[in-house]
Design a protein around this motif. Sequence first.
Motif, PDB file in Angstrom:
ATOM      1  N   CYS A 104     -50.572 130.018  90.814  1.00  0.00           N
ATOM      2  CA  CYS A 104     -51.516 128.813  90.992  1.00  0.00           C
ATOM      3  C   CYS A 104     -51.808 128.966  92.655  1.00  0.00           C
ATOM      4  O   CYS A 104     -51.097 129.020  93.519  1.00  0.00           O
TER       5      CYS A 104
ATOM      6  N   PHE B  94     -46.816 122.475  87.855  1.00  0.00           N
ATOM      7  CA  PHE B  94     -46.260 121.879  88.953  1.00  0.00           C
ATOM      8  C   PHE B  94     -47.134 120.482  89.204  1.00  0.00           C
ATOM      9  O   PHE B  94     -46.326 119.386  89.379  1.00  0.00           O
ATOM     10  N   HIS B  95     -48.436 120.552  89.584  1.00  0.00           N
ATOM     11  CA  HIS B  95     -49.105 119.462  89.844  1.00  0.00           C
ATOM     12  C   HIS B  95     -50.145 118.932  88.876  1.00  0.00           C
ATOM     13  O   HIS B  95     -51.167 117.950  89.068  1.00  0.00           O
ATOM     14  N   GLY B  96     -50.434 119.795  87.735  1.00  0.00           N
ATOM     15  CA  GLY B  96     -51.300 119.418  86.799  1.00  0.00           C
ATOM     16  C   GLY B  96     -52.829 120.025  87.083  1.00  0.00           C
ATOM     17  O   GLY B  96     -53.593 119.633  86.305  1.00  0.00           O
ATOM     18  N   TRP B  97     -53.012 120.730  88.189  1.00  0.00           N
ATOM     19  CA  TRP B  97     -54.338 121.413  88.376  1.00  0.00           C
ATOM     20  C   TRP B  97     -54.677 122.164  87.037  1.00  0.00           C
ATOM     21  O   TRP B  97     -53.911 122.769  86.406  1.00  0.00           O
TER      22      TRP B  97
ATOM     23  N   CYS C  46     -51.699 123.797  85.278  1.00  0.00           N
ATOM     24  CA  CYS C  46     -50.768 124.111  85.905  1.00  0.00           C
ATOM     25  C   CYS C  46     -49.164 123.328  85.665  1.00  0.00           C
ATOM     26  O   CYS C  46     -49.538 121.944  85.705  1.00  0.00           O
TER      27      CYS C  46
ATOM     28  N   HIS D  30     -52.823 126.491  94.336  1.00  0.00           N
ATOM     29  CA  HIS D  30     -52.517 125.101  95.053  1.00  0.00           C
ATOM     30  C   HIS D  30     -51.070 125.355  95.851  1.00  0.00           C
ATOM     31  O   HIS D  30     -51.165 125.414  97.047  1.00  0.00           O
ATOM     32  N   LEU D  31     -49.976 125.346  95.190  1.00  0.00           N
ATOM     33  CA  LEU D  31     -48.996 125.591  95.849  1.00  0.00           C
ATOM     34  C   LEU D  31     -48.009 126.565  95.361  1.00  0.00           C
ATOM     35  O   LEU D  31     -46.957 126.790  95.491  1.00  0.00           O
ATOM     36  N   GLY D  32     -48.910 127.556  94.424  1.00  0.00           N
ATOM     37  CA  GLY D  32     -48.138 128.878  93.946  1.00  0.00           C
ATOM     38  C   GLY D  32     -47.093 128.868  92.881  1.00  0.00           C
ATOM     39  O   GLY D  32     -46.390 129.823  92.451  1.00  0.00           O
ATOM     40  N   ALA D  33     -47.087 127.841  91.989  1.00  0.00           N
ATOM     41  CA  ALA D  33     -46.545 127.868  90.768  1.00  0.00           C
ATOM     42  C   ALA D  33     -46.913 128.853  89.763  1.00  0.00           C
ATOM     43  O   ALA D  33     -47.995 129.477  89.811  1.00  0.00           O
TER      44      ALA D  33
END
Length: 417
Positions: free
Chosen positions: A113, A136-139, A134, A115-118
Amino acid sequence: MLLLILFGVSSVIFVFLYLYYSQPMNYVVRLGELGFHFDPKDQKGTYRERQLERVKRLRKVGELPPVYPNGWFCIAESNEVREKGIKAVVVFGEQLSLVRAEDGYVHLIDSYCPHLGANLSVGGKVVNNNCVQCPFHGWVFSAETGKCVRIPYDSGTIPEQAKISTWPVLERNHHIYVWYHCDGLEPQWEIPEIEEVMNGDWKYRGRTEHELLCHCQEIPENGADLAHLNYLHLQIPQAGSDVFELKLTNPSPRLYHYWDGGWEARTGDEAHISVMKLQQVMMIGKTQLPLTASLLHAHQIGPGIVYMHFDFGFWGKAIVFHHVTPEEPLFQRARFVMYGATNPVFSRFFINSEALQFERDVYIWSNKRFLKSPLLVKNDGPVQKHRRWYSQFYTEKSPRLLPNGTVSNQVKSVLDW
Ligand code: FES
Ligand SMILES: [Fe+2]
């Protein structure tokens, strides 16, 4: 009365065995389970892991061709990714996510991802038909375009760079393929549709899968190496696959496999195809064993796909899809999947035989080095011709294995050019 009971019992056993052996076989061999010369006591556990690492370290791999040829490669069988499912896929050393949308179409995206790589294949969910959310944060990203379409806790504009790479995929004949080209070229050829498989006339008859350590070119090169057929594959499959146990030096076993074949490359629009014709039959002395003959036309379509058309005479016709997928420079996943109008018990026997023969090669491939200039003699078969044909799938930028284990050119989707 006794006869009647005996007849009844043996009929029940026969029916039971028939039903059991009619089931399509699913035979999977993981890396290290076969193909190496570890002592039987060292076959399991951490010692085996250490031995495997040692084999890799000590191995002289030779002057290898590039490790990721250009072409279509199989990344999954269709039933491995269900509707709204995500399957982690490794190919060309990349971690990708194979997504099946609600409408049934498949998409392939990078797993990380932006955003922060999940990793999206670890807990990501398919939402809004063809999007992935995703863990991690739901994007939310469209698996079709790769674009971020929603950030659940932010109503502002979505940054332009919020995009995941997508890869060209094709679902055909119950397999899913990815296209790779190191120069960014879009697909250069089609994968043929097999009508009998697509319309259901030919039924699923089973599969085998092997993980092995070798360069991806070694496996198809076997098709042009005619001299090894009547040595390594001379003993009938039921003699086993372990090259330590096989009586390879016996030039005339009572029961043996007779092979006769040829290999040639096509030209023009079909230059990416080569065809091996092979007749084989089991022999006892000079006599053919009835019902064991087959005729094979194996169409190699690009570097990683072989469609093997079999005519088994009395037993009918079938196709075996054979795929080699380079997951890492020297880590291949080889799959055989059979569909046919053939009897299910015969099909199972055949797939098992094919696997046993294939595994003899696994012993060779897992330990050999690649010789750029092999010492060939007249009757070796068209090995060099095969190499020249196969070299069309490499171009200057094709990734090569470097001494530190990385590859020379970064692999990326042709849609990122
Ligand atoms: S890492 Fe994927 S949404 Fe944050
Ligand atoms: Fe072989």
